[in-house]
Design a protein around this motif. Structure first.
Motif, PDB file in Angstrom:
ATOM      1  N   ASP A  16       0.808  -1.220   0.000  1.00  0.00           N
ATOM      2  CA  ASP A  16       0.000   0.000   0.000  1.00  0.00           C
ATOM      3  C   ASP A  16       0.841   1.269   0.000  1.00  0.00           C
ATOM      4  OD1 ASP A  16      -2.306  -1.493   0.013  1.00  0.00           O
ATOM      5  OD2 ASP A  16      -2.678  -1.269   2.159  1.00  0.00           O
ATOM      6  N   MET A  17       2.132   1.163   0.360  1.00  0.00           N
ATOM      7  CA  MET A  17       2.984   2.359   0.369  1.00  0.00           C
ATOM      8  C   MET A  17       3.386   2.785  -1.042  1.00  0.00           C
ATOM      9  SD  MET A  17       3.448   4.487   2.623  1.00  0.00           S
ATOM     10  CE  MET A  17       4.636   5.620   1.961  1.00  0.00           C
ATOM     11  N   CYS A  18       3.151   1.966  -2.034  1.00  0.00           N
ATOM     12  CA  CYS A  18       3.330   2.416  -3.414  1.00  0.00           C
ATOM     13  C   CYS A  18       2.071   3.195  -3.767  1.00  0.00           C
ATOM     14  CB  CYS A  18       3.543   1.252  -4.368  1.00  0.00           C
ATOM     15  SG  CYS A  18       3.891   1.803  -6.058  1.00  0.00           S
ATOM     16  N   HIS A  43      -5.526   4.211   3.739  1.00  0.00           N
ATOM     17  CA  HIS A  43      -4.289   4.807   3.223  1.00  0.00           C
ATOM     18  C   HIS A  43      -3.228   4.760   4.328  1.00  0.00           C
ATOM     19  CE1 HIS A  43      -1.485   7.723   1.586  1.00  0.00           C
ATOM     20  NE2 HIS A  43      -2.170   7.706   0.443  1.00  0.00           N
ATOM     21  N   PRO A  44      -2.018   4.295   4.011  1.00  0.00           N
ATOM     22  CA  PRO A  44      -1.003   4.125   5.059  1.00  0.00           C
ATOM     23  C   PRO A  44      -0.526   5.426   5.716  1.00  0.00           C
ATOM     24  CG  PRO A  44      -0.056   3.737   2.890  1.00  0.00           C
ATOM     25  CD  PRO A  44      -1.543   3.852   2.702  1.00  0.00           C
ATOM     26  N   LEU A  45      -0.756   6.571   5.117  1.00  0.00           N
ATOM     27  CA  LEU A  45      -0.336   7.850   5.696  1.00  0.00           C
ATOM     28  C   LEU A  45      -1.490   8.619   6.337  1.00  0.00           C
ATOM     29  CD1 LEU A  45       2.065   9.024   2.833  1.00  0.00           C
ATOM     30  CD2 LEU A  45       2.653   7.852   4.972  1.00  0.00           C
ATOM     31  N   ARG A  46      -2.672   8.053   6.292  1.00  0.00           N
ATOM     32  CA  ARG A  46      -3.860   8.719   6.826  1.00  0.00           C
ATOM     33  C   ARG A  46      -3.813   8.773   8.351  1.00  0.00           C
ATOM     34  NH1 ARG A  46      -9.311   8.961   4.437  1.00  0.00           N
ATOM     35  NH2 ARG A  46     -10.742   9.526   6.097  1.00  0.00           N
ATOM     36  N   GLY A  47      -4.153   9.930   8.889  1.00  0.00           N
ATOM     37  CA  GLY A  47      -4.210  10.111  10.342  1.00  0.00           C
ATOM     38  C   GLY A  47      -5.642  10.194  10.826  1.00  0.00           C
ATOM     39  N   GLU A  48      -5.805  10.526  12.077  1.00  0.00           N
ATOM     40  CA  GLU A  48      -7.134  10.623  12.685  1.00  0.00           C
ATOM     41  C   GLU A  48      -8.033  11.627  11.977  1.00  0.00           C
ATOM     42  OE1 GLU A  48      -6.849  11.538  16.815  1.00  0.00           O
ATOM     43  OE2 GLU A  48      -5.633   9.776  17.245  1.00  0.00           O
ATOM     44  N   ARG A  49      -7.436  12.682  11.449  1.00  0.00           N
ATOM     45  CA  ARG A  49      -8.211  13.744  10.788  1.00  0.00           C
ATOM     46  C   ARG A  49      -8.222  13.617   9.277  1.00  0.00           C
ATOM     47  NH1 ARG A  49      -5.626  18.544  14.258  1.00  0.00           N
ATOM     48  NH2 ARG A  49      -6.402  17.888  16.286  1.00  0.00           N
ATOM     49  N   LEU A  51      -6.236  12.657   5.498  1.00  0.00           N
ATOM     50  CA  LEU A  51      -4.943  12.656   4.814  1.00  0.00           C
ATOM     51  C   LEU A  51      -4.544  14.094   4.494  1.00  0.00           C
ATOM     52  CD1 LEU A  51      -2.711  10.836   3.685  1.00  0.00           C
ATOM     53  CD2 LEU A  51      -3.985  10.734   1.551  1.00  0.00           C
ATOM     54  N   HIS A  52      -3.546  14.603   5.212  1.00  0.00           N
ATOM     55  CA  HIS A  52      -3.108  15.982   5.058  1.00  0.00           C
ATOM     56  C   HIS A  52      -2.391  16.161   3.723  1.00  0.00           C
ATOM     57  CE1 HIS A  52      -1.125  19.808   5.800  1.00  0.00           C
ATOM     58  NE2 HIS A  52      -2.034  19.996   6.757  1.00  0.00           N
ATOM     59  N   ALA A  53      -2.500  17.336   3.166  1.00  0.00           N
ATOM     60  CA  ALA A  53      -1.885  17.649   1.875  1.00  0.00           C
ATOM     61  C   ALA A  53      -0.361  17.571   1.907  1.00  0.00           C
ATOM     62  CB  ALA A  53      -2.329  19.037   1.409  1.00  0.00           C
ATOM     63  N   VAL A  54       0.253  17.668   3.073  1.00  0.00           N
ATOM     64  CA  VAL A  54       1.714  17.573   3.129  1.00  0.00           C
ATOM     65  C   VAL A  54       2.200  16.246   2.536  1.00  0.00           C
ATOM     66  CG1 VAL A  54       1.943  16.575   5.457  1.00  0.00           C
ATOM     67  CG2 VAL A  54       3.723  18.104   4.572  1.00  0.00           C
ATOM     68  N   HIS A  55       1.353  15.240   2.561  1.00  0.00           N
ATOM     69  CA  HIS A  55       1.731  13.935   2.010  1.00  0.00           C
ATOM     70  C   HIS A  55       1.831  13.942   0.489  1.00  0.00           C
ATOM     71  CE1 HIS A  55       1.744  12.252   5.946  1.00  0.00           C
ATOM     72  NE2 HIS A  55       0.496  12.597   6.151  1.00  0.00           N
ATOM     73  N   LEU A  56       1.361  15.007  -0.138  1.00  0.00           N
ATOM     74  CA  LEU A  56       1.524  15.114  -1.588  1.00  0.00           C
ATOM     75  C   LEU A  56       2.997  15.165  -1.976  1.00  0.00           C
ATOM     76  CD1 LEU A  56      -1.421  17.529  -2.394  1.00  0.00           C
ATOM     77  CD2 LEU A  56      -1.257  15.082  -2.983  1.00  0.00           C
ATOM     78  N   ALA A  57       3.855  15.603  -1.070  1.00  0.00           N
ATOM     79  CA  ALA A  57       5.296  15.569  -1.338  1.00  0.00           C
ATOM     80  C   ALA A  57       5.766  14.134  -1.517  1.00  0.00           C
ATOM     81  CB  ALA A  57       6.066  16.248  -0.214  1.00  0.00           C
ATOM     82  N   GLU A  58       5.168  13.192  -0.797  1.00  0.00           N
ATOM     83  CA  GLU A  58       5.516  11.778  -0.972  1.00  0.00           C
ATOM     84  C   GLU A  58       5.079  11.273  -2.339  1.00  0.00           C
ATOM     85  OE1 GLU A  58       6.988   7.935  -0.379  1.00  0.00           O
ATOM     86  OE2 GLU A  58       7.458   9.797   0.673  1.00  0.00           O
ATOM     87  N   TYR A  59       3.933  11.740  -2.811  1.00  0.00           N
ATOM     88  CA  TYR A  59       3.509  11.369  -4.168  1.00  0.00           C
ATOM     89  C   TYR A  59       4.538  11.873  -5.187  1.00  0.00           C
ATOM     90  CZ  TYR A  59      -1.131   9.870  -2.596  1.00  0.00           C
ATOM     91  OH  TYR A  59      -2.172   9.195  -1.989  1.00  0.00           O
ATOM     92  N   GLY A  60       4.994  13.106  -5.012  1.00  0.00           N
ATOM     93  CA  GLY A  60       6.012  13.654  -5.902  1.00  0.00           C
ATOM     94  C   GLY A  60       7.307  12.867  -5.818  1.00  0.00           C
ATOM     95  N   ALA A  61       7.727  12.521  -4.600  1.00  0.00           N
ATOM     96  CA  ALA A  61       8.961  11.751  -4.413  1.00  0.00           C
ATOM     97  C   ALA A  61       8.849  10.371  -5.040  1.00  0.00           C
ATOM     98  CB  ALA A  61       9.286  11.646  -2.924  1.00  0.00           C
ATOM     99  N   GLN A  62       7.680   9.766  -4.943  1.00  0.00           N
ATOM    100  CA  GLN A  62       7.515   8.452  -5.568  1.00  0.00           C
ATOM    101  C   GLN A  62       7.539   8.555  -7.088  1.00  0.00           C
ATOM    102  OE1 GLN A  62       4.704   5.647  -4.005  1.00  0.00           O
ATOM    103  NE2 GLN A  62       5.220   6.178  -1.883  1.00  0.00           N
ATOM    104  N   ALA A  63       7.000   9.622  -7.641  1.00  0.00           N
ATOM    105  CA  ALA A  63       7.099   9.823  -9.092  1.00  0.00           C
ATOM    106  C   ALA A  63       8.561   9.959  -9.494  1.00  0.00           C
ATOM    107  CB  ALA A  63       6.295  11.049  -9.523  1.00  0.00           C
TER     108      ALA A  63
END
Length: 144
Positions: A16-18, A43-49, A51-63
């Motif tokens: 799921d981290m991919c 989603h593995p990065l989802r928190g109590e509130r 999925l924060h937009a800061v995780h979009l950096a991880e999407y960019g890094a994975q690309a």
């Protein structure tokens, strides 16, 4: 289009981290990937509130990682090359959360410079044609 199965063995992001579902286009300097998993309650990065937009950096890094791996495979490499994200700069977020955005995320990365030691990219993530995140990221390839 390249499906996830065409690149998942080339990157260290397993299960799921991919976060990317596929690659619509790529060339020597850029990649355009897509993802729809940002709305998943598991989603593995989802928190109590959510999925924060800061995780979009991880999407960019994975690309970036997929782009580098596709280039390496094209050059004859048979093993994925480990990389470590070391820097994020000029990150702009235009939304607070992304789990509320139905549909596809378009993830773009553009290589600015790359050599044996690492690479620097710009990235941007769009939703329905609107840029919701952008920035620069650097990765290094540890020796041996």
């Amino acid at each position: 289009m390249l499906a996830k199965t065409d690149f998942i063995d080339l990157v260290p992001h397993a299960g799921d981290m991919c976060l990317l579902d596929g690659v619509l286009a790529w060339d020597a300097s850029s990649i355009h990937a897509i993802s729809t998993n940002h709305v998943s309650v598991s989603h593995p990065l989802r928190g109590e509130r959510g999925l924060h937009a800061v995780h979009l950096a991880e999407y960019g890094a994975q690309a970036m990682a997929v782009h580098g791996a596709l280039l390496a495979r094209e050059s004859g490499a048979t093993e994925p090359r480990p990389g470590m994200l070391v820097s994020l700069r000029a990150v702009k977020l235009d939304v607070e959360r992304i789990d509320m955005l139905a549909g596809v995320l378009d993830v773009h990365a553009q290589c600015l410079i790359a050599d044996e030691g690492g690479a620097q990219y710009t990235f941007r993530v769009e939703h329905e044609g609107r840029e919701i995140a952008s920035g620069r990221a650097a990765v290094i390839h540890p020796a041996g």
